[in-house]
Design a protein around this motif. Structure first.
Motif, mmCIF file in Angstrom:
data_model
loop_
_atom_site.group_PDB
_atom_site.id
_atom_site.type_symbol
_atom_site.label_atom_id
_atom_site.label_comp_id
_atom_site.label_asym_id
_atom_site.label_seq_id
_atom_site.Cartn_x
_atom_site.Cartn_y
_atom_site.Cartn_z
ATOM 1 N N THR A 178 0.728 -1.044 0.093
ATOM 2 C CA THR A 178 0.059 -0.097 -0.130
ATOM 3 C C THR A 178 0.658 1.328 -0.067
ATOM 4 O OG1 THR A 178 -1.980 -1.132 1.216
ATOM 5 C CG2 THR A 178 -1.762 1.398 1.283
ATOM 6 N N THR A 179 0.330 2.125 -0.800
ATOM 7 C CA THR A 179 1.177 3.581 -0.923
ATOM 8 C C THR A 179 0.249 4.558 -0.586
ATOM 9 O OG1 THR A 179 2.769 4.789 -2.336
ATOM 10 C CG2 THR A 179 1.094 3.595 -3.458
ATOM 11 N N ALA A 180 0.998 5.553 -0.121
ATOM 12 C CA ALA A 180 0.294 6.950 -0.050
ATOM 13 C C ALA A 180 -0.002 7.639 -1.508
ATOM 14 C CB ALA A 180 0.815 7.789 1.283
ATOM 15 N N ILE A 181 -0.842 8.265 -1.825
ATOM 16 C CA ILE A 181 -1.140 9.091 -2.892
ATOM 17 C C ILE A 181 -1.531 10.688 -2.631
ATOM 18 C CG2 ILE A 181 -2.306 9.242 -5.065
ATOM 19 C CD1 ILE A 181 -0.955 6.827 -5.090
ATOM 20 N N THR A 182 -0.662 11.426 -3.059
ATOM 21 C CA THR A 182 -0.501 12.858 -2.835
ATOM 22 C C THR A 182 -1.124 13.447 -4.051
ATOM 23 O OG1 THR A 182 1.300 12.753 -1.275
ATOM 24 C CG2 THR A 182 0.693 14.842 -2.143
ATOM 25 N N ALA A 183 -2.051 14.459 -3.883
ATOM 26 C CA ALA A 183 -2.871 15.080 -4.751
ATOM 27 C C ALA A 183 -2.438 16.524 -4.601
ATOM 28 C CB ALA A 183 -4.285 15.024 -4.780
ATOM 29 N N SER B 218 -6.529 -5.912 1.566
ATOM 30 C CA SER B 218 -6.460 -7.420 1.872
ATOM 31 C C SER B 218 -5.434 -7.841 2.464
ATOM 32 C CB SER B 218 -6.964 -8.207 0.171
ATOM 33 O OG SER B 218 -8.119 -7.520 -0.253
ATOM 34 N N GLY B 219 -4.890 -7.016 3.130
ATOM 35 C CA GLY B 219 -3.493 -7.656 3.850
ATOM 36 C C GLY B 219 -2.217 -6.928 3.712
ATOM 37 N N THR B 220 -2.016 -5.909 3.023
ATOM 38 C CA THR B 220 -0.744 -5.346 2.797
ATOM 39 C C THR B 220 -0.182 -4.961 4.223
ATOM 40 O OG1 THR B 220 -1.829 -3.181 2.537
ATOM 41 C CG2 THR B 220 -1.375 -4.583 0.429
ATOM 42 N N GLY B 221 0.911 -4.835 4.231
ATOM 43 C CA GLY B 221 1.805 -4.423 5.466
ATOM 44 C C GLY B 221 2.145 -5.613 6.328
ATOM 45 N N LEU B 222 1.366 -6.787 6.031
ATOM 46 C CA LEU B 222 1.770 -8.073 6.718
ATOM 47 C C LEU B 222 2.620 -8.998 6.191
ATOM 48 C CD1 LEU B 222 -2.058 -8.273 7.564
ATOM 49 C CD2 LEU B 222 -0.360 -7.273 9.050
ATOM 50 N N GLY C 15 -6.174 -1.137 8.776
ATOM 51 C CA GLY C 15 -5.839 0.406 8.561
ATOM 52 C C GLY C 15 -6.063 1.288 9.839
ATOM 53 N N ASN C 16 -6.439 0.709 10.908
ATOM 54 C CA ASN C 16 -6.779 1.489 12.076
ATOM 55 C C ASN C 16 -5.623 1.261 13.045
ATOM 56 O OD1 ASN C 16 -7.539 2.749 14.315
ATOM 57 N ND2 ASN C 16 -9.516 1.775 14.451
ATOM 58 N N TYR C 17 -4.416 1.823 12.927
ATOM 59 C CA TYR C 17 -3.471 1.643 13.895
ATOM 60 C C TYR C 17 -3.720 1.615 15.154
ATOM 61 C CZ TYR C 17 1.469 2.428 15.510
ATOM 62 O OH TYR C 17 2.519 2.145 16.300
ATOM 63 N N ALA C 18 -4.426 2.529 15.752
ATOM 64 C CA ALA C 18 -4.730 2.503 16.993
ATOM 65 C C ALA C 18 -5.428 1.400 17.784
ATOM 66 C CB ALA C 18 -5.700 3.974 17.522
ATOM 67 N N SER C 19 -6.034 0.777 16.796
ATOM 68 C CA SER C 19 -6.605 -0.497 17.290
ATOM 69 C C SER C 19 -5.805 -1.761 17.325
ATOM 70 C CB SER C 19 -7.817 -0.873 16.479
ATOM 71 O OG SER C 19 -7.546 -1.397 15.140
ATOM 72 N N MET C 20 -4.546 -1.823 16.778
ATOM 73 C CA MET C 20 -3.725 -2.964 16.475
ATOM 74 C C MET C 20 -2.951 -3.276 17.673
ATOM 75 S SD MET C 20 -2.527 -2.369 12.496
ATOM 76 C CE MET C 20 -3.652 -2.194 11.260
ATOM 77 N N CYS D 57 9.166 -6.396 1.214
ATOM 78 C CA CYS D 57 8.007 -6.800 0.439
ATOM 79 C C CYS D 57 6.687 -6.579 1.086
ATOM 80 C CB CYS D 57 8.146 -8.618 0.396
ATOM 81 S SG CYS D 57 7.066 -9.451 -0.384
ATOM 82 N N ASN D 58 5.719 -6.363 0.177
ATOM 83 C CA ASN D 58 4.480 -6.137 0.586
ATOM 84 C C ASN D 58 4.507 -4.883 1.890
ATOM 85 O OD1 ASN D 58 1.528 -6.178 0.834
ATOM 86 N ND2 ASN D 58 1.850 -7.774 2.515
ATOM 87 N N PRO D 59 5.034 -3.565 1.468
ATOM 88 C CA PRO D 59 4.861 -2.665 2.340
ATOM 89 C C PRO D 59 3.671 -2.023 2.564
ATOM 90 C CG PRO D 59 5.935 -1.880 0.282
ATOM 91 C CD PRO D 59 5.720 -3.214 0.152
ATOM 92 N N ALA D 60 3.659 -1.177 3.680
ATOM 93 C CA ALA D 60 2.524 -0.511 3.924
ATOM 94 C C ALA D 60 2.875 0.652 4.853
ATOM 95 C CB ALA D 60 1.204 -1.164 4.181
ATOM 96 N N PRO D 61 2.200 2.022 4.793
ATOM 97 C CA PRO D 61 2.533 2.855 5.984
ATOM 98 C C PRO D 61 1.928 2.150 7.247
ATOM 99 C CG PRO D 61 1.402 3.904 4.088
ATOM 100 C CD PRO D 61 1.453 2.682 3.851
ATOM 101 N N VAL D 62 2.729 2.246 8.383
ATOM 102 C CA VAL D 62 2.410 1.637 9.660
ATOM 103 C C VAL D 62 0.891 1.568 10.115
ATOM 104 C CG1 VAL D 62 3.171 3.363 11.146
ATOM 105 C CG2 VAL D 62 3.125 1.043 11.881
#
Length: 807
Positions: A261-266, A373-377, A585-590, A361-366
């Motif tokens: 997963t990657t961040a997209i900046t507009a 479907s499970g990026t960052g894992l 996607g909810n870091y506070a809950s992890m 491999c399979n990175p994602a912002p923390v």
């Protein structure tokens, strides 16, 4: 004659100027665009290009922007010379789009004739009143540039309220966490909000959006919103992690690359904002095998054997190109390269795994772990089991941290015990790195580093005093624990400095084979500053801690194979794994590295088998010792995620068989497991063997061993006792290790202070040698002896080993 001269004069007057008598003439039409000698010349300005012609210019109220310098061309396409341009705007009232003589655009009105020494065209005032298009604060106008009576193409200028937030839309749908398989292309668009008062309202959105994300929804008086390209102009997008996706800047089409997963900046109106995230589907499974499809086999020394890796993503699409970590459970003897090529340097056995581990491999912002479907894992493959037949000689080092200021090397090629080597301080720990390059000794004064080839001191690091708990498998870092100050240090070998630290005290630690995750456990039963705590450090998620007081802490831990988690000694024996709990996607809950299993067994010492099927433990309770064979099933699928984004964590399942161990022990020191299988002559035994070391005070002590059953799990193996020879004064086998080729088990014994060579095929004590480690003085700093032994010699409590070539 007079008549002839007059005729010549008249003829010369009749010949046009510029035409020679020889017949050559000039072409006056070549200087004109039409080639006919009249009209626009080829040096004149024929056209003017003003950019950006297709995307236009986006400005928030009150913003300014200098127009890009126009380009003038001749009718031949050459650059035309222009001394100056005159700029115009279709907003004749100059209320919303004003432009200065130098081409500086104002989203409002420029000041003119202000007086007071204020220059014209220096203050851009916001529109008053603001434009209202269908009840929304935006409008457009066109600007042009003129020179030499030629006017440029018009460029549209979008003037609008400042965009307060942007929500990314992928393929016409607001991105809700879906993922796209590698190679898929989608159109990027956005939904934009603006602020009025303290409320954010919808400014523009894709036509497919029906549920607006701006908190205030539609602004009062607005019945609908336009698409953003007609209200605020074309947005530009940038991708945070190019390995995950790439964007075509011409049409804003995004292409999925590799999992993650990657961040997209507009960017709009000169400012950028985080618009959302894009996910390329993560692996659902990784399958590893030899090229013939087998998952076990023999690899000959010096011969490279390739593996094939098949990866399927969560859309069941086969993907390639991932940066996998190929791990060997016996990297010292059997190495595996970054592409899965196996090389056996020494005889032995190992299991090989391929792991997709963020961030490589399979990175994602923390804060977005689990999105798409499970990026960052992480996810692991199945095991490929390798055997390399043969025998190898051995280097050995003996030490007694806390009891001796010396260590002793030995090479079994010669069979002679080396000279004792004195350290600067009495060590409290002794660890050899996995590659056999350096010996690390901790002390209360400094970290002492010795070259394992020359046995010479190479570094004294006073900045990191403490106990050496573990060395990274790639020898990149050392974990040192200052137990007085209660600080855990990760010391970088290359940088000669601490890269990260954390408050805590540990009793045992281990890195995963990829050196990306570090488990540290502790038990309050050890006294002092010790607590019942598990610490986990991961290069992606950082430090996490877990309370182990419910199981009495953990003085021992054992990694699973593959390294998806670790089992921790205690009552009960528990496991923690790499799959977090919480909401995707909810870091506070992890909760990272949550508990994944609980085994109703008391254990004080643990060790894992390299086949990944067993955790062997032993527990001591009021003089009774019980051995536990915990059969473990480790899923090789992705971390579970429910359809609503709930992440329950990974469940490790187990079987348990136990047997009492008849020994006169006062405490347990180690369970030492051999890599599977154990060599037996020219054949290969069908089971592995484990030895139990302990402390005791009764002469005639025996060495317990346990042979696993041939079935994977759930069946009790064979417990036996090996009689140690060479001295009747033996009180306990206190420390041991296997030779790299598994053919020998070296065990140190108290009472006789000898090292015994145990043949693992015949289970006999065939040889003894005396390392003769001098005892430290009770007055020496760091010496833990309360009395000096009469003999002046102490038994080895640490044995380190590495292979050496027999040639």
């Amino acid at each position: 004659m007079r008549r002839y001269l007059a005729l010549v004069f008249l003829v010369s007057l009749a010949i046009p100027a510029g035409v020679s008598i020889s017949g050559c003439t000039r072409n006056p039409g070549a200087n004109y665009c039409n080639g006919l000698g009249y009209g626009q010349k080829i040096s004149d300005v024929y056209s003017i290009d003003l950019e950006p012609a297709t995307t236009g210019i986006s400005l928030a109220f009150g913003q300014t922007k200098q127009v890009t310098s126009p380009t003038a061309k001749t009718c031949k396409g050459d650059t035309a010379s222009v001394s100056s341009y005159t700029y115009g705007t279709t907003d004749t009232m100059r209320k919303y789009v004003d432009i200065s003589p130098s081409g500086n655009i104002c989203a409002g009105s420029w000041n003119r004739n202000t007086g007071g020494g204020i220059s014209d065209y220096t203050i851009c005032s916001v529109p008053s009143p603001e434009p209202s298009t269908n009840g929304l604060p935006y409008t457009t106008a066109f600007i042009t540039a003129t020179a030499n009576s030629v006017t440029s193409n018009p460029v549209e200028v979008y003037v609008h309220a400042a965009v307060s937030s942007i929500n990314l839309s992928v393929g016409g749908t607001t991105n809700g966490g879906q993922c796209y398989s590698k190679g898929a292309e989608e159109q990027l668009d956005s939904e934009a909000c603006y602020a009025s008062g303290n409320t954010q309202y919808e400014l523009c959105a894709p036509s497919t959006v029906t549920n607006y994300s701006c908190p205030g929804g539609l602004a009062p008086g607005a019945k609908s919103v336009p698409v953003c390209s007609s209200a605020i102009g074309t947005l530009s997008y940038t991708v945070g992690t190019s390995s995950v996706a790439t964007i075509n800047s011409e049409n804003n089409v995004i292409t999925a690359n590799l999992p993650g997963t990657t961040a997209i900046t507009a960017t709009v109106a000169g400012s950028g904002a985080s618009a959302g995230y894009f996910s390329t589907c993560p692996p659902k499974s990784i399958s590893l095998a030899f090229t013939n499809g087998n998952t076990s086999g023999t690899v000959t020394q010096g011969v490279t054997q390739n593996l094939t890796t098949t990866i399927v993503d969560t859309n069941d699409t086969t993907i390639t190109g991932l940066s996998l970590d190929y791990q060997s459970t016996n990297q010292r003897d059997i190495t595996v390269g970054s592409s899965g090529a196996i090389t056996a340097s020494f005889p032995g056995s190992a299991s090989i795994y391929a792991i997709c581990q963020p961030l490589a491999c399979n990175p994602a912002p923390v804060n977005e772990i689990g999105l798409g479907s499970g990026t960052g894992l992480p996810i692991s493959s199945n095991a490929v089991n390798i055997t390399t037949p043969g025998t190898a000689s051995t280097y050995l080092w003996f030490g007694a941290p806390g009891a001796s200021q010396y260590f002793v090397p030995i090479s079994l090629v010669t069979g002679n015990v080396g000279s004792t080597i004195k350290l600067p301080y009495v060590p409290n720990s002794m660890v050899l790195d996995k590659n056999g390059m350096n010996l690390y000794f901790g002390s209360s004064t400094e970290l002492m580093i010795y070259n394992a080839t020359t046995n010479s001191l190479t570094a004294q690091v006073t900045a990191t005093p403490g106990v050496v708990l573990a060395v990274a498998p790639d020898n990149s870092a050392v974990l040192v624990n200052d137990q007085s100050r209660k600080v855990l240090y990760v010391y970088s070998v290359a940088a000669s400095s601490v890269t990260t630290s954390y408050a805590g005290v540990g009793s045992t630690a281990t890195w995963t084979p990829d050196a990306k995750t570090l488990y540290i456990s502790d038990s309050a039963s050890l006294g002092g500053n010790h607590t019942d705590t598990l610490y986990v450090y991961n290069s992606n998620t950082g430090w996490t801690t877990h309370d182990l007081s419910a199981s009495g802490g953990a003085a021992s831990l054992a990694l699973t194979s593959p390294s998806v988690g670790a089992y921790l000694s205690g009552n009960p024996t528990v496991a923690h794994s790499w799959c977090p709990t919480g909401t995707a996607g909810n870091y506070a809950s992890m909760v990272f590295y949550p508990q994944a299993d609980s085994v109703d067994a008391q254990t004080d010492v643990l060790a894992g088998t390299t086949d990944g099927y067993h955790i062997i433990g032993a527990g001591y309770n009021s003089g009774t010792v019980t051995l536990s064979d915990i059969g473990v099933t480790i899923p090789t699928t992705q971390c579970p995620i429910a359809s609503d984004g709930a992440m329950p964590g990974l469940a490790l399942t187990h079987t348990l068989v136990q047997t009492p161990v008849t020994i006169n022990a006062t405490s347990l020191n180690q369970v030492v497991t051999s890599p599977l299988p154990v060599s037996s002559g020219s054949s290969v035994a069908s089971t592995s063997i484990s030895f139990l070391t302990y402390s005791g005070n009764t002469t005639g002590a025996t060495l317990p061993y346990y042979k696993q059953a041939t079935s994977s799990t759930g069946t009790l193996g064979t417990l036996g006792y090996l009689t140690l020879t060479g001295s009747s004064a033996i009180t306990a086998p206190i420390a041991g290790t296997f030779s790299p080729d598994n053919s020998w088990f070296y065990v140190s014994t108290a009472g006789d202070n000898l090292i015994h060579f145990i043949n693992t095929s015949t289970l006999t004590d065939t040889q003894q040698l005396a390392p003769n480690l001098p005892a430290c003085s009770t007055s020496d700093q760091g010496c833990t002896l309360t009395t000096t032994p009469t003999s002046g010699i102490v038994p080895a409590t640490v044995i380190q080993v590495k292979p050496r070539s027999t040639t």
